[in-house]
Scaffold this motif. Structure first.
Motif, PDB file in Angstrom:
ATOM      1  N   UNK A  75       0.823  -1.210   0.000  1.00 49.51           N
ATOM      2  CA  UNK A  75       0.000   0.000   0.000  1.00 49.51           C
ATOM      3  C   UNK A  75       0.858   1.262   0.000  1.00 49.51           C
ATOM      4  N   UNK A  76       2.004   1.193   0.696  1.00 49.78           N
ATOM      5  CA  UNK A  76       2.901   2.355   0.724  1.00 49.78           C
ATOM      6  C   UNK A  76       3.438   2.657  -0.671  1.00 49.78           C
ATOM      7  N   UNK A  77       3.830   1.618  -1.394  1.00 46.07           N
ATOM      8  CA  UNK A  77       4.343   1.827  -2.742  1.00 46.07           C
ATOM      9  C   UNK A  77       3.247   2.318  -3.687  1.00 46.07           C
ATOM     10  N   UNK A  78       2.064   1.772  -3.525  1.00 44.39           N
ATOM     11  CA  UNK A  78       0.938   2.216  -4.365  1.00 44.39           C
ATOM     12  C   UNK A  78       0.621   3.681  -4.098  1.00 44.39           C
ATOM     13  N   UNK A  79       0.740   4.090  -2.808  1.00 42.18           N
ATOM     14  CA  UNK A  79       0.469   5.491  -2.477  1.00 42.18           C
ATOM     15  C   UNK A  79       1.485   6.431  -3.105  1.00 42.18           C
ATOM     16  N   UNK A  80       2.649   5.883  -3.467  1.00 43.92           N
ATOM     17  CA  UNK A  80       3.678   6.693  -4.144  1.00 43.92           C
ATOM     18  C   UNK A  80       3.431   6.775  -5.648  1.00 43.92           C
ATOM     19  N   UNK A  81       2.410   6.067  -6.133  1.00 47.85           N
ATOM     20  CA  UNK A  81       2.045   6.169  -7.540  1.00 47.85           C
ATOM     21  C   UNK A  81       2.411   4.970  -8.385  1.00 47.85           C
ATOM     22  N   UNK A  82       2.986   3.925  -7.771  1.00 46.14           N
ATOM     23  CA  UNK A  82       3.354   2.751  -8.558  1.00 46.14           C
ATOM     24  C   UNK A  82       2.140   1.851  -8.757  1.00 46.14           C
ATOM     25  N   UNK A  83       1.986   1.286  -9.966  1.00 48.04           N
ATOM     26  CA  UNK A  83       0.869   0.363 -10.201  1.00 48.04           C
ATOM     27  C   UNK A  83       0.932  -0.815  -9.212  1.00 48.04           C
ATOM     28  N   UNK A  84      -0.193  -1.262  -8.774  1.00 49.28           N
ATOM     29  CA  UNK A  84      -0.246  -2.290  -7.730  1.00 49.28           C
ATOM     30  C   UNK A  84       0.470  -3.597  -8.138  1.00 49.28           C
TER      31      UNK A  84
END
Length: 273
Positions: free
Chosen positions: A214-223
Motif C-alpha cells: 500500500x505504501x508503494x501504491x500510495x507513491x504512484x506505482x501500479x499495484x
C-alpha cells in the motif's frame, strides 16, 4: 429440602472456587455476583423449609453475600450504572438489579426491618416496570415501526434505552452501521488475502507485505508492479524502490508483472484504501 441442600452445597463450592481467582478477573464480568445472588436465593428457599434464617449467623452470612454482590456489580457497572449505557445488553444487565433489590428486601424483611424491605421491593417493582413494555408503550413502538424498524428490534431497543424513542432509534441505526462496517471490513480482508495469494510468494516463501504494498501504491506505482518488486526483494522497501526507480529493472518488472497470470488476477482485486 434435600435437593435445596445439595444445590446450596454446590453453590458454596463454586463460591470458594471463585475466591481462589485473582481479584482482577472477578471484576470484569458479573459471574461471581450472579453466583452470590443465586446463593442468597437458595438460602431464602431453604429458610422456607427449615427456618434457617432465624439464626443470626445465617442472616449475617446472607447479608455478606449481598454486600459483596452489590460491590462487584458497582465496580462493573459504575455507582450510577453509567457504564451500562455503553452496553448492547443494557436491559438484561439492569434486570440483575431487580433480583438484587428483591433479595435485599427479603433479607431486610427477615431481619424485621420492614421499612427497608418495603423500600427495596418497591424499587425492584419500579425497575421491573421500566424494563417491561405495556399497552402504554404501544405508541412508542408504533413510532419506531413507522421509521422502518421491525417489531422485535424496536421493542428491544426501547427496553435497552429506557423507553426513549429517539435514543432507541439512534441505537438501532448505530448497531446497523456497526454491523455493516464489520461486514465490509471482513469482505475487504478476504479480498486482500486473495490478492496476496494471487501475487505469489517470495523466494523465502513469504507473501507480499500488504502495508509495504500500500505504501508503494500510495507513491504512484501500479499495484501489480509494486507487488512484483516486493516479491522479488523479500518485502524490503528500499530494495523494492531501487528496483522500481531503475529504468532497466522497471521494464523487466513490468514485463514480468504483465506476463504473470497471478498478477493479472490480483490486479482485478479491490485495493486497500
Amino acid at each position: 429440602a434435600a435437593e435445596l441442600g445439595d444445590a446450596m452445597h454446590f453453590l458454596e463450592e463454586a463460591e470458594r472456587a471463585m475466591e481462589c481467582c485473582e481479584g482482577r478477573w472477578l471484576t470484569i464480568s458479573d459471574n461471581y455476583a450472579l453466583l452470590l445472588l443465586d446463593a442468597v436465593w437458595a438460602t431464602l428457599l431453604l429458610h422456607s423449609c427449615d427456618g434457617s434464617l432465624a439464626q443470626l449467623s445465617k442472616q449475617r452470612e446472607a447479608s455478606a453475600r449481598m454486600d459483596k454482590a452489590r460491590s462487584l456489580l458497582q465496580a462493573l457497572h459504575g455507582p450510577d450504572w453509567q457504564r451500562l449505557a455503553m452496553r448492547e445488553d443494557t436491559g438484561a444487565q439492569r434486570a440483575i438489579y431487580c433480583r438484587l433489590f428483591v433479595l435485599q428486601g427479603a433479607l431486610a424483611y427477615h431481619r424485621g426491618d420492614l421499612h427497608d424491605a418495603r423500600s427495596l421491593l418497591n424499587r425492584s417493582e419500579g425497575l421491573r416496570r421500566e424494563l417491561t413494555l405495556t399497552a402504554d408503550d404501544d405508541e412508542k413502538v408504533a413510532q419506531l415501526l413507522s421509521m422502518g424498524f421491525d417489531s422485535r428490534t424496536a421493542r428491544a431497543a426501547l427496553l435497552a434505552c429506557g423507553k426513549d424513542v429517539l435514543r432507541a432509534a439512534a441505537c438501532i441505526v448505530e448497531k446497523r452501521d456497526a454491523a455493516l462496517r464489520l461486514r465490509r471490513s471482513d469482505q475487504l480482508r478476504r479480498e486482500q488475502q486473495r490478492e496476496l495469494v494471487a501475487f505469489g510468494t517470495t523466494a523465502a516463501g513469504h507473501h507480499v507485505a500488504l502495508d509495504a504494498l500500500n505504501s508503494l501504491v500510495s507513491l504512484g506505482y501500479p499495484r501489480p508492479l509494486a507487488a512484483e518488486a516486493l516479491r522479488r526483494c523479500e518485502n524490503n522497501m528500499d530494495a523494492s524502490l531501487t528496483q522500481l526507480t531503475s529504468e532497466e529493472a522497471q521494464v523487466a518488472l513490468d514485463t514480468l508483472a504483465c506476463a504473470s497470470p497471478a498478477s493479472a488476477r490480483a490486479s482485478s482485486c479491490v485495493a486497500a484504501p
